[in-house]
Scaffold this motif. Sequence first.
Motif, PDB file in Angstrom:
ATOM      1  N   MET A   1       0.840  -1.198   0.000  1.00 48.79           N
ATOM      2  CA  MET A   1       0.000   0.000   0.000  1.00 48.79           C
ATOM      3  C   MET A   1       0.877   1.251   0.000  1.00 48.79           C
ATOM      4  O   MET A   1       1.788   1.383   0.817  1.00 48.79           O
ATOM      5  CB  MET A   1      -0.937   0.004   1.221  1.00 48.79           C
ATOM      6  CG  MET A   1      -1.915   1.148   1.257  1.00 48.79           C
ATOM      7  SD  MET A   1      -3.221   0.914   2.502  1.00 48.79           S
ATOM      8  CE  MET A   1      -2.249   0.743   3.997  1.00 48.79           C
ATOM      9  N   GLN A   2       0.640   2.151  -0.949  1.00 48.67           N
ATOM     10  CA  GLN A   2       1.405   3.378  -1.069  1.00 48.67           C
ATOM     11  C   GLN A   2       0.827   4.469  -0.168  1.00 48.67           C
ATOM     12  O   GLN A   2      -0.394   4.576  -0.014  1.00 48.67           O
ATOM     13  CB  GLN A   2       1.366   3.874  -2.520  1.00 48.67           C
ATOM     14  CG  GLN A   2       2.010   2.933  -3.527  1.00 48.67           C
ATOM     15  CD  GLN A   2       3.495   3.206  -3.679  1.00 48.67           C
ATOM     16  OE1 GLN A   2       4.097   3.905  -2.864  1.00 48.67           O
ATOM     17  NE2 GLN A   2       4.073   2.632  -4.707  1.00 48.67           N
ATOM     18  N   LYS A   3       1.710   5.290   0.373  1.00 46.78           N
ATOM     19  CA  LYS A   3       1.237   6.457   1.105  1.00 46.78           C
ATOM     20  C   LYS A   3       0.702   7.471   0.104  1.00 46.78           C
ATOM     21  O   LYS A   3       1.285   7.705  -0.946  1.00 46.78           O
ATOM     22  CB  LYS A   3       2.374   7.065   1.921  1.00 46.78           C
ATOM     23  CG  LYS A   3       1.908   8.122   2.913  1.00 46.78           C
ATOM     24  CD  LYS A   3       3.038   8.532   3.841  1.00 46.78           C
ATOM     25  CE  LYS A   3       2.542   9.524   4.878  1.00 46.78           C
ATOM     26  NZ  LYS A   3       3.622   9.949   5.804  1.00 46.78           N
ATOM     27  N   ILE A   4      -0.433   8.083   0.412  1.00 45.23           N
ATOM     28  CA  ILE A   4      -1.073   9.035  -0.480  1.00 45.23           C
ATOM     29  C   ILE A   4      -0.614  10.456  -0.140  1.00 45.23           C
ATOM     30  O   ILE A   4      -0.649  10.881   1.011  1.00 45.23           O
ATOM     31  CB  ILE A   4      -2.612   8.934  -0.378  1.00 45.23           C
ATOM     32  CG1 ILE A   4      -3.083   7.556  -0.858  1.00 45.23           C
ATOM     33  CG2 ILE A   4      -3.291  10.043  -1.187  1.00 45.23           C
ATOM     34  CD1 ILE A   4      -2.744   7.231  -2.295  1.00 45.23           C
ATOM     35  N   ASP A   5      -0.174  11.183  -1.192  1.00 48.73           N
ATOM     36  CA  ASP A   5       0.274  12.570  -1.026  1.00 48.73           C
ATOM     37  C   ASP A   5      -0.763  13.583  -1.499  1.00 48.73           C
ATOM     38  O   ASP A   5      -0.730  14.741  -1.074  1.00 48.73           O
ATOM     39  CB  ASP A   5       1.556  12.819  -1.841  1.00 48.73           C
ATOM     40  CG  ASP A   5       2.737  11.998  -1.362  1.00 48.73           C
ATOM     41  OD1 ASP A   5       2.794  11.692  -0.160  1.00 48.73           O
ATOM     42  OD2 ASP A   5       3.599  11.667  -2.198  1.00 48.73           O
ATOM     43  N   LEU A   6      -1.630  13.140  -2.399  1.00 46.06           N
ATOM     44  CA  LEU A   6      -2.571  14.076  -3.030  1.00 46.06           C
ATOM     45  C   LEU A   6      -3.913  13.383  -3.253  1.00 46.06           C
ATOM     46  O   LEU A   6      -3.944  12.213  -3.631  1.00 46.06           O
ATOM     47  CB  LEU A   6      -2.002  14.585  -4.358  1.00 46.06           C
ATOM     48  CG  LEU A   6      -2.801  15.635  -5.134  1.00 46.06           C
ATOM     49  CD1 LEU A   6      -1.852  16.592  -5.854  1.00 46.06           C
ATOM     50  CD2 LEU A   6      -3.742  15.000  -6.157  1.00 46.06           C
TER      51      LEU A   6
ATOM     52  N   LEU B   1      -1.362  16.599   3.221  1.00 43.56           N
ATOM     53  CA  LEU B   1      -1.788  16.157   1.899  1.00 43.56           C
ATOM     54  C   LEU B   1      -2.267  17.347   1.073  1.00 43.56           C
ATOM     55  O   LEU B   1      -2.777  18.332   1.613  1.00 43.56           O
ATOM     56  CB  LEU B   1      -2.925  15.139   2.000  1.00 43.56           C
ATOM     57  CG  LEU B   1      -2.555  13.688   2.320  1.00 43.56           C
ATOM     58  CD1 LEU B   1      -2.140  13.537   3.787  1.00 43.56           C
ATOM     59  CD2 LEU B   1      -3.733  12.768   2.006  1.00 43.56           C
ATOM     60  N   ARG B   2      -2.099  17.234  -0.234  1.00 46.53           N
ATOM     61  CA  ARG B   2      -2.719  18.174  -1.157  1.00 46.53           C
ATOM     62  C   ARG B   2      -4.125  17.663  -1.467  1.00 46.53           C
ATOM     63  O   ARG B   2      -4.331  16.464  -1.643  1.00 46.53           O
ATOM     64  CB  ARG B   2      -1.935  18.242  -2.460  1.00 46.53           C
ATOM     65  CG  ARG B   2      -0.462  18.564  -2.286  1.00 46.53           C
ATOM     66  CD  ARG B   2      -0.234  20.043  -2.237  1.00 46.53           C
ATOM     67  NE  ARG B   2       1.160  20.382  -2.421  1.00 46.53           N
ATOM     68  CZ  ARG B   2       1.618  21.617  -2.530  1.00 46.53           C
ATOM     69  NH1 ARG B   2       0.780  22.638  -2.492  1.00 46.53           N
ATOM     70  NH2 ARG B   2       2.899  21.856  -2.690  1.00 46.53           N
ATOM     71  N   VAL B   3      -5.076  18.576  -1.534  1.00 45.75           N
ATOM     72  CA  VAL B   3      -6.434  18.226  -1.951  1.00 45.75           C
ATOM     73  C   VAL B   3      -6.806  19.168  -3.090  1.00 45.75           C
ATOM     74  O   VAL B   3      -6.859  20.393  -2.903  1.00 45.75           O
ATOM     75  CB  VAL B   3      -7.450  18.357  -0.804  1.00 45.75           C
ATOM     76  CG1 VAL B   3      -8.845  17.950  -1.287  1.00 45.75           C
ATOM     77  CG2 VAL B   3      -7.033  17.492   0.386  1.00 45.75           C
ATOM     78  N   VAL B   4      -7.052  18.601  -4.272  1.00 40.03           N
ATOM     79  CA  VAL B   4      -7.304  19.429  -5.450  1.00 40.03           C
ATOM     80  C   VAL B   4      -8.651  19.086  -6.071  1.00 40.03           C
ATOM     81  O   VAL B   4      -9.141  17.961  -5.948  1.00 40.03           O
ATOM     82  CB  VAL B   4      -6.188  19.267  -6.505  1.00 40.03           C
ATOM     83  CG1 VAL B   4      -4.829  19.628  -5.912  1.00 40.03           C
ATOM     84  CG2 VAL B   4      -6.165  17.860  -7.082  1.00 40.03           C
ATOM     85  N   ILE B   5      -9.222  20.064  -6.741  1.00 43.74           N
ATOM     86  CA  ILE B   5     -10.468  19.875  -7.478  1.00 43.74           C
ATOM     87  C   ILE B   5     -10.148  19.371  -8.877  1.00 43.74           C
ATOM     88  O   ILE B   5      -9.228  19.854  -9.534  1.00 43.74           O
ATOM     89  CB  ILE B   5     -11.247  21.206  -7.571  1.00 43.74           C
ATOM     90  CG1 ILE B   5     -11.560  21.747  -6.172  1.00 43.74           C
ATOM     91  CG2 ILE B   5     -12.528  21.021  -8.381  1.00 43.74           C
ATOM     92  CD1 ILE B   5     -12.318  20.800  -5.291  1.00 43.74           C
ATOM     93  N   SER B   6     -10.920  18.396  -9.351  1.00 42.92           N
ATOM     94  CA  SER B   6     -10.801  17.916 -10.730  1.00 42.92           C
ATOM     95  C   SER B   6     -12.214  17.804 -11.278  1.00 42.92           C
ATOM     96  O   SER B   6     -12.941  16.857 -10.976  1.00 42.92           O
ATOM     97  CB  SER B   6     -10.086  16.564 -10.779  1.00 42.92           C
ATOM     98  OG  SER B   6      -9.960  16.114 -12.111  1.00 42.92           O
TER      99      SER B   6
ATOM    100  N   LEU C   1     -14.495  24.516  -0.131  1.00 42.96           N
ATOM    101  CA  LEU C   1     -13.917  23.269   0.367  1.00 42.96           C
ATOM    102  C   LEU C   1     -12.610  23.497   1.118  1.00 42.96           C
ATOM    103  O   LEU C   1     -12.209  22.656   1.925  1.00 42.96           O
ATOM    104  CB  LEU C   1     -13.653  22.312  -0.794  1.00 42.96           C
ATOM    105  CG  LEU C   1     -14.868  21.596  -1.371  1.00 42.96           C
ATOM    106  CD1 LEU C   1     -14.566  21.068  -2.770  1.00 42.96           C
ATOM    107  CD2 LEU C   1     -15.288  20.448  -0.457  1.00 42.96           C
ATOM    108  N   GLY C   2     -11.945  24.600   0.843  1.00 40.35           N
ATOM    109  CA  GLY C   2     -10.623  24.827   1.420  1.00 40.35           C
ATOM    110  C   GLY C   2      -9.554  24.006   0.717  1.00 40.35           C
ATOM    111  O   GLY C   2      -8.579  23.581   1.324  1.00 40.35           O
ATOM    112  N   ALA C   3      -9.736  23.799  -0.596  1.00 36.82           N
ATOM    113  CA  ALA C   3      -8.816  22.971  -1.371  1.00 36.82           C
ATOM    114  C   ALA C   3      -7.576  23.754  -1.781  1.00 36.82           C
ATOM    115  O   ALA C   3      -7.471  24.966  -1.561  1.00 36.82           O
ATOM    116  CB  ALA C   3      -9.527  22.439  -2.617  1.00 36.82           C
ATOM    117  N   ASP C   4      -6.626  23.062  -2.398  1.00 37.40           N
ATOM    118  CA  ASP C   4      -5.390  23.682  -2.871  1.00 37.40           C
ATOM    119  C   ASP C   4      -5.652  24.624  -4.047  1.00 37.40           C
ATOM    120  O   ASP C   4      -6.742  24.651  -4.625  1.00 37.40           O
ATOM    121  CB  ASP C   4      -4.394  22.602  -3.279  1.00 37.40           C
ATOM    122  CG  ASP C   4      -3.615  22.061  -2.093  1.00 37.40           C
ATOM    123  OD1 ASP C   4      -2.447  22.472  -1.922  1.00 37.40           O
ATOM    124  OD2 ASP C   4      -4.164  21.241  -1.335  1.00 37.40           O
ATOM    125  N   ASP C   5      -4.614  25.368  -4.418  1.00 37.30           N
ATOM    126  CA  ASP C   5      -4.745  26.417  -5.423  1.00 37.30           C
ATOM    127  C   ASP C   5      -4.958  25.880  -6.832  1.00 37.30           C
ATOM    128  O   ASP C   5      -5.787  26.390  -7.584  1.00 37.30           O
ATOM    129  CB  ASP C   5      -3.512  27.319  -5.403  1.00 37.30           C
ATOM    130  CG  ASP C   5      -3.671  28.521  -6.309  1.00 37.30           C
ATOM    131  OD1 ASP C   5      -4.512  29.386  -6.007  1.00 37.30           O
ATOM    132  OD2 ASP C   5      -2.961  28.595  -7.333  1.00 37.30           O
TER     133      ASP C   5
END
Length: 277
Positions: free
Chosen positions: A1-6, A38-43, A58-62
């Motif tokens: 299991m990989q650690k999640i960064d984003l 963690l980075r949290v981004v909108i897609s 949401l307070g998400a990243d730029d």
Amino acid sequence: MQKIDLIALDLDGTALTPDNTVSDATREAVRRAREAGLRVVISTGRICGEARDFALQLGADDLMVTSGGASLSSVSREQCIMRMSMPWEPAVRAAAAVERIGVTAMIYVGEALLITPYDDMEFGRYKSNEGYLAVKQVVPSVAEYIADHRLSVDKIFARMNDPVMLGMIRSQVEQIPGVRVMSSASDNIEVVTPGADKGTALGMLCRELGTDLKHTAAIGDSENDLEMLRAVGLPIAMGNANDAVKAICARQTLTNAQDGVAAAIDRILAENAEISR
């Protein structure tokens, strides 16, 4: 299991509730994730101006993936920083096709949404958020406006509640060389350049932020999320996702009416903490 960064979040049907709002539970989960590093981004399939409104809530990243992967946008700069537009002639043909048939449509051109007076009336029945009102531009004929001004088009969004008619429109537009047709819900189609999708754009965004797709989780619910979900290390389907999305995902969370994004984020945080021990 990989650690999640984003963590990449689709909006409609995913990070937004069924009435297109941001719940407190989701907002708090995003805050916890960012506090944990963690980075949290909108897609999203939405244009920059609309996506920005929700990113702030949401307070998400730029940085954001916008227009279904046809652009990368910045919340702070309020604009696209990268665009993958359709070739001009196919864009004009596709815009003319949806306009001729009479579906409700929006055409994404940079930071602007081009709509006809009819579209303005129809979308005005349920779209009143500031991001939409700030970027809409009403013209008599979108197809003619694009043709006359030789504009670069990022995306065409068309909506119709009649599934038979929508299927016919999709079939017609798919025959136009130089475009790609997808959907974000059962009542719409989205037209972009063949090279644009959320997975490709998210890969570019990851490189900008110094991480990679294998350390990324993505959460989505519909057809226009498929490439993104296939691309990441941890693909997560919403409980309300369609069967095609659920089939390719590593796990499933609750529905968007049950704060499924918040539950998924908290599970990722718990797994990251376990890996770090």
